[in-house]
Design a protein around this motif. Structure first.
Motif, PDB file in Angstrom:
ATOM      1  N   GLU A 240       1.351   6.407  -6.887  1.00 48.68           N
ATOM      2  CA  GLU A 240       0.111   7.440  -7.374  1.00 48.68           C
ATOM      3  C   GLU A 240       0.416   8.870  -7.294  1.00 48.68           C
ATOM      4  O   GLU A 240       0.180   9.747  -7.981  1.00 48.68           O
ATOM      5  CB  GLU A 240      -1.092   7.235  -6.385  1.00 48.68           C
ATOM      6  CG  GLU A 240      -2.168   7.757  -6.732  1.00 48.68           C
ATOM      7  CD  GLU A 240      -3.566   7.341  -5.845  1.00 48.68           C
ATOM      8  OE1 GLU A 240      -4.510   7.998  -5.846  1.00 48.68           O
ATOM      9  OE2 GLU A 240      -3.490   6.093  -5.399  1.00 48.68           O
ATOM     10  N   SER A 241       1.401   9.145  -6.059  1.00 45.91           N
ATOM     11  CA  SER A 241       1.754  10.438  -5.972  1.00 45.91           C
ATOM     12  C   SER A 241       2.671  11.238  -7.095  1.00 45.91           C
ATOM     13  O   SER A 241       2.648  12.088  -7.306  1.00 45.91           O
ATOM     14  CB  SER A 241       2.486  10.656  -4.585  1.00 45.91           C
ATOM     15  OG  SER A 241       3.748  10.066  -4.574  1.00 45.91           O
TER      16      SER A 241
ATOM     17  N   GLU B 207       0.818  -1.161  -0.012  1.00 48.83           N
ATOM     18  CA  GLU B 207      -0.039   0.075  -0.152  1.00 48.83           C
ATOM     19  C   GLU B 207       0.942   1.200  -0.144  1.00 48.83           C
ATOM     20  O   GLU B 207       0.627   2.403  -0.604  1.00 48.83           O
ATOM     21  CB  GLU B 207      -0.942   0.105   1.158  1.00 48.83           C
ATOM     22  CG  GLU B 207      -1.926   1.034   1.273  1.00 48.83           C
ATOM     23  CD  GLU B 207      -2.923   1.198   0.144  1.00 48.83           C
ATOM     24  OE1 GLU B 207      -3.075   2.446  -0.343  1.00 48.83           O
ATOM     25  OE2 GLU B 207      -3.154   0.000  -0.411  1.00 48.83           O
ATOM     26  N   GLU B 208       1.939   1.325   0.727  1.00 51.52           N
ATOM     27  CA  GLU B 208       3.211   2.381   0.831  1.00 51.52           C
ATOM     28  C   GLU B 208       3.451   2.376  -0.627  1.00 51.52           C
ATOM     29  O   GLU B 208       3.583   3.713  -1.142  1.00 51.52           O
ATOM     30  CB  GLU B 208       4.074   2.022   1.813  1.00 51.52           C
ATOM     31  CG  GLU B 208       5.093   3.120   1.646  1.00 51.52           C
ATOM     32  CD  GLU B 208       6.229   3.006   2.781  1.00 51.52           C
ATOM     33  OE1 GLU B 208       7.104   3.766   2.940  1.00 51.52           O
ATOM     34  OE2 GLU B 208       6.540   1.789   3.150  1.00 51.52           O
TER      35      GLU B 208
ATOM     36  N   ARG C 154       2.249   1.725  -3.532  1.00 50.76           N
ATOM     37  CA  ARG C 154       1.297   2.131  -4.264  1.00 50.76           C
ATOM     38  C   ARG C 154       1.058   3.687  -4.252  1.00 50.76           C
ATOM     39  O   ARG C 154       0.893   4.452  -5.151  1.00 50.76           O
ATOM     40  CB  ARG C 154      -0.041   1.318  -4.210  1.00 50.76           C
ATOM     41  CG  ARG C 154      -1.213   1.787  -5.171  1.00 50.76           C
ATOM     42  CD  ARG C 154      -2.436   1.027  -4.750  1.00 50.76           C
ATOM     43  NE  ARG C 154      -3.575   1.622  -5.493  1.00 50.76           N
ATOM     44  CZ  ARG C 154      -3.919   1.842  -6.868  1.00 50.76           C
ATOM     45  NH1 ARG C 154      -3.037   1.348  -7.547  1.00 50.76           N
ATOM     46  NH2 ARG C 154      -4.973   2.608  -7.216  1.00 50.76           N
ATOM     47  N   ARG C 155       0.915   4.101  -2.993  1.00 54.38           N
ATOM     48  CA  ARG C 155       0.708   5.578  -2.734  1.00 54.38           C
ATOM     49  C   ARG C 155       1.966   6.378  -3.294  1.00 54.38           C
ATOM     50  O   ARG C 155       1.527   7.463  -3.783  1.00 54.38           O
ATOM     51  CB  ARG C 155       0.759   5.878  -1.281  1.00 54.38           C
ATOM     52  CG  ARG C 155      -0.665   5.393  -0.456  1.00 54.38           C
ATOM     53  CD  ARG C 155      -0.591   6.087   0.766  1.00 54.38           C
ATOM     54  NE  ARG C 155       0.277   5.796   1.833  1.00 54.38           N
ATOM     55  CZ  ARG C 155       0.262   4.755   2.442  1.00 54.38           C
ATOM     56  NH1 ARG C 155      -0.833   3.979   2.650  1.00 54.38           N
ATOM     57  NH2 ARG C 155       1.423   4.400   3.264  1.00 54.38           N
TER      58      ARG C 155
END
Length: 321
Positions: free
Chosen positions: A25-26, A18-19, A21-22
């Protein structure tokens, strides 16, 4: 109904994903609705192998330095290879090993062997005659072609120019691969010399210390500043929808967009890198599987990832060969 139990390791893996992926995305590399394609495991037809015929030979006698005779019948039939250290002999010198390798390479010349040029310069970008999609049966073939020169290491580069190439093969379970971009865990943190009880070159040893910003990791970090393109190959061991079923494939040029230091699945520190595919080059060589092709063995993994908010369903975007 009680929720499914998730082990601490799995919980950490999902958190790290999840980290990752964030961060993707950023950087604008994936959208909020993007899904990570799951590798389709195709069942292969069983290969019929001929049964080996074992010929019994009389046990041999070995004369030791102490003039002691020992029955070595067990050694004759054991499939394992005993090292010189275990046999009580001195290990061969580096010069002896080099001579042995040179003799083996000389013997291969009659079979079409092509030696690797020792004075070949390191270069960025595409290698002539090896376009995107070129497939190699072994790492040695990729080395001879100059696409990825190391036969073992996954990163090729230095601390002043950056990274020339890298191979995605095996990798870490919390890395994400979207084809056009991916996260990559750096090298190091393993005791390659082994321990006193197990003095081997453990390239697959578990991580036992923090990674450092040296060697390949430093090369990748320099590429963030230089913006030089990195040749990327994917290997058959990679758990990714974009991995070849066999061998190794050159997938094009990527740029290193970001790196950071975090805690890995082993509990020790690791360096993470984000790479994205460079524009204005040949299209990627993969075609994503369509919906409904996922294997049943992946159902538990898909469910675990969906519990963390990460969908592992097969992607809908396709790229023709």
């Amino acid at each position: 109904m009680a929720g499914r139990y998730i082990s601490p390791y799995e919980e950490k893996r999902l958190k790290n994903m999840e980290e990752n992926r964030r961060i993707l995305e950023s950087l604008g590399l994936v959208g909020p609705d993007s899904v990570k394609p799951k590798r389709v495991v195709k069942k292969k037809a069983p290969v019929k192998r001929k049964k080996a015929i074992r010929v019994h030979t009389p046990a041999k006698k070995v004369i030791l330095a102490e003039e002691e005779q020992v029955d070595t019948e067990q050694d004759v039939f054991t499939p394992t290879r005993r090292s010189a250290r275990l046999r009580g002999k001195a290990a061969p010198s580096l010069q002896e090993l080099r001579t042995e390798v040179d003799e083996e390479l000389e013997a291969e010349k009659d079979t079409g062997y092509k030696p690797v040029p020792k004075d070949r310069p390191n270069v960025f970008g595409e290698i002539p005659d090896f376009p995107v999609g070129t497939w190699f049966e072994t790492r040695m073939e990729a080395c001879r072609a100059g696409v990825h020169r190391p036969t073992v290491a996954g990163i090729h580069g230095n601390d002043y120019e950056g990274c020339y190439s890298l191979v995605l093969s095996g990798g870490y379970e919390d890395d994400l691969d979207y084809g056009e971009c991916f996260t990559y865990t750096g090298e190091g943190g393993r005791d390659l010399k082994g321990t006193k009880a197990n003095p081997k070159n453990l390239r697959t040893a578990p991580q036992s210390k923090d990674q450092t910003l040296t060697r390949g990791n430093l090369a990748l970090s320099v590429s963030v500043e230089t913006r030089q393109p990195v040749r990327v190959m994917r290997g058959y061991k990679l758990d990714s929808a974009f991995a070849p079923e066999e061998g190794y494939r050159y997938d094009g040029l990527y740029s290193v967009d970001k790196f950071w230091f975090t805690t890995g699945l082993s509990g020790f520190g690791v360096y993470k890198f984000v790479l994205s595919r460079c524009p204005d080059q040949a299209p990627p060589p993969w075609t994503l599987p369509t919906h409904g092709e996922s294997s049943g063995s992946d159902s538990d993994t898909n469910k675990a990832d969906s519990d963390s908010g990460i969908s592992m369903a097969t992607g809908t975007e396709t790229d023709a060969d």
